[in-house]
Write a protein that holds these residues in place. Structure first.
Motif, mmCIF file in Angstrom:
data_model
loop_
_atom_site.group_PDB
_atom_site.id
_atom_site.type_symbol
_atom_site.label_atom_id
_atom_site.label_comp_id
_atom_site.label_asym_id
_atom_site.label_seq_id
_atom_site.Cartn_x
_atom_site.Cartn_y
_atom_site.Cartn_z
ATOM 1 N N HIS A 9 1.149 4.952 -2.279
ATOM 2 C CA HIS A 9 0.664 5.864 -3.115
ATOM 3 C C HIS A 9 2.288 6.523 -4.106
ATOM 4 O O HIS A 9 2.319 8.539 -3.538
ATOM 5 C CB HIS A 9 0.282 7.095 -2.994
ATOM 6 N N LYS A 58 -8.953 -1.483 -6.904
ATOM 7 C CA LYS A 58 -8.732 -0.743 -5.772
ATOM 8 C C LYS A 58 -9.915 -0.408 -5.664
ATOM 9 O O LYS A 58 -10.295 -0.008 -7.203
ATOM 10 C CB LYS A 58 -7.502 0.454 -5.483
ATOM 11 N N ASP A 112 0.528 2.749 3.417
ATOM 12 C CA ASP A 112 0.032 3.944 2.984
ATOM 13 C C ASP A 112 0.543 5.278 2.795
ATOM 14 O O ASP A 112 0.398 6.816 2.758
ATOM 15 C CB ASP A 112 -1.597 4.017 3.750
ATOM 16 N N HIS A 163 -5.914 -0.503 5.675
ATOM 17 C CA HIS A 163 -5.768 0.488 6.903
ATOM 18 C C HIS A 163 -6.781 0.456 8.071
ATOM 19 O O HIS A 163 -7.412 1.984 8.080
ATOM 20 C CB HIS A 163 -5.798 2.031 6.026
ATOM 21 N N HIS A 185 0.913 -1.539 0.352
ATOM 22 C CA HIS A 185 -0.003 -0.128 -0.068
ATOM 23 C C HIS A 185 0.506 1.276 -0.020
ATOM 24 O O HIS A 185 1.381 2.103 0.923
ATOM 25 C CB HIS A 185 -0.931 0.102 1.462
HETATM 26 ZN ZN LIG Z 1 -4.060 4.974 0.259
#
Ligand SMILES: [Zn+2]
Length: 457
Positions: free
Chosen positions: A69, A154, A316, A242, A67
């Motif tokens: 970005h 996702k 994340d 998350h 996870h």
């Molecule tokens: Zn995320």
């Protein structure tokens, strides 16, 4: 006469000696031999061209973070792009990252953008394609994406039109199940979040201290229960990202008890911090979605991580500068969500989890490497085993270090764990047998990462 064994006929490029090799099944003192970027031998290894001394150290599989970005979107380039993000990753012992990429008309266009961005990656990588418009054409793309090794999507249940387009999402999920793809799910219910947020604004409660009320655990609970129904109805395999609360853990547990193919991820914020942070003047620095919770939730998360109910810890990773987070006058729902985490993921889980007796070493390796690789079908990753890629971390369990943003490799100017004293830190990271990081220095070049082609589920 030299004794001949099968091993001696194997040419070994690199031998790691003297360390404790950790797998999910146990920890043993063993030598590890690497040949052509793969693990060729574990046990006794003949003399190699290059020798690494791991005496007193742990030999761990490179972590797999499902996870992040790091890829750009059509409208946004993250502060930590692939190059900066993966510098942080390899310095922290993470050798494979999965980044979100966004549908851009087609799903394929999202992947192509990700591939361009990832040309600067120092770590191996794969993508989850965020589906923002589950139209017929997008659904039609799924089999060819899966055939090409891109086996995950996702979806955001918190998207404003999720409920309105539920029949399209059902078809998408059926298509994903048919193509053997994993669906990562952001499970917060849009209606609960929108209602709670509007009520706070109406009451003039704009400060970050109210952020947890705007996204209560009920939003996770409602979304997880409805996602479970969708998983049962469509056969889709779901990876809930998350998870933050006791309620979310309970809903995940029920879905697992029903025999659904569902997995749960938590992230470091929910293991180490509580909403008390949001009472500080710099509260916005810790804003992520969902919010920080109560101590009860933190305790439940550790328990679920021990029990196996929570399968992975993902970062994340999505930092924003201190100035962006603390911009004056930002209401709680306007703070850019996300923090840096790739470099501290492993050291903190070791220091706070293993050293404090909350998690075994083997369970840590499972949640950070083996389980994520298995769940996402990342072949050859996540475990020290013969035939796997030689993604290896030599980890010094006694090295104590205080986290300081200025020493981290993220482009971000603060770290959510600034000032924490952590014992246990990687000293060397190998990516497919090549030294990517050693003794504080990045050695890999920003081209060295490779796309990991995945198998369907
Ligand atoms: Zn995320």
């Amino acid at each position: 006469m030299a004794r001949s064994s099968p091993l001696e006929r194997v040419r070994i490029d690199l031998a790691i000696r003297g360390g404790q090799v950790v797998t999910r099944g146990g920890t043993v003192r063993a030598e590890v031999g690497v040949q052509d970027g793969r693990i060729a031998a574990i046990g006794e290894v003949p003399r190699a061209e290059e020798e690494l001394d791991a005496t007193g150290k742990l030999v761990l599989p490179g972590c797999v973070d499902l996870h992040t970005h790091l890829a750009s979107t059509p409208t946004f380039t993250p502060l930590d792009d692939f190059e900066h993000g993966t510098r942080a990753a390899i310095a922290g012992g993470v050798t494979t990252v999965c980044s979100m990429v966004y549908q851009d008309g087609t799903l394929r266009a999202g992947i192509e953008r990700g591939l361009r961005d990832a040309q600067r990656s120092l770590a191996d990588f794969a993508f989850h394609v965020v589906v923002t418009d589950p139209n017929d054409a997008a659904i039609g793309e799924l089999p060819s994406l899966a055939r090409d090794g891109h086996t995950s999507l996702k979806v955001f249940m918190v998207a404003p039109r999720f409920d309105e387009r539920i029949t399209d999402y059902v078809r998408l999920l059926r298509g994903a199940a048919g193509a053997g793809m994993l669906v990562a799910v952001h499970a917060e219910d849009h209606a609960v979040v929108a209602r709670s947020t509007a009520a706070l604004h109406a009451a003039g409660r704009e400060e970050v201290r109210y952020f947890p009320e705007s996204r209560p655990p009920e939003a996770e609970d409602v979304a997880l229960r409805s996602a479970s129904q969708l998983a049962a109805k469509t056969g889709a395999a779901m990876y809930f990202v998350h998870l933050s609360s006791r309620l979310a853990i309970a809903a995940l547990g029920e879905a697992k008890a029903r025999g659904l193919r569902v997995y749960g991820e938590t992230r470091p914020l929910y293991l180490y911090l509580t909403r008390a942070r949001f009472e500080r003047p710099d509260a916005a620095l810790w804003v992520g979605q969902p919010p920080l919770r109560e101590q009860d939730d933190v305790d439940a998360m550790w328990q679920a991580l021990r029990d196996g109910l929570i399968d992975t810890v993902g970062t994340d990773h999505y930092p924003h500068t201190r100035a962006a987070k603390l911009a004056p006058g930002l209401a709680f729902d306007r703070v850019p969500p996300g923090v840096a985490n790739l470099e501290t993921l492993l050291p903190m889980l070791y220091s706070e989890g293993v050293r404090r007796g909350r998690l075994t070493l083997e369970r840590m390796v499972d949640v950070l490497a083996t389980a994520p690789a298995r769940i996402a079908g990342l072949r050859g990753k996540g475990e020290i085993a013969v035939g796997n890629d030689a993604d290896v971390v030599i980890f010094d369990p006694e090295r104590t270090r205080t986290i300081r943003a200025s020493e981290m490799h993220s482009a971000c100017d603060y770290d959510p764990f600034d000032g924490w004293e952590v014992t246990g830190w990687p000293t060397l990271t190998l990516l497919r047998g090549q030294t990517a990081y050693a003794e504080g220095e990045i050695r890999a070049l920003p081209v060295q990462g490779r796309l990991v082609l995945r198998r369907s589920m």
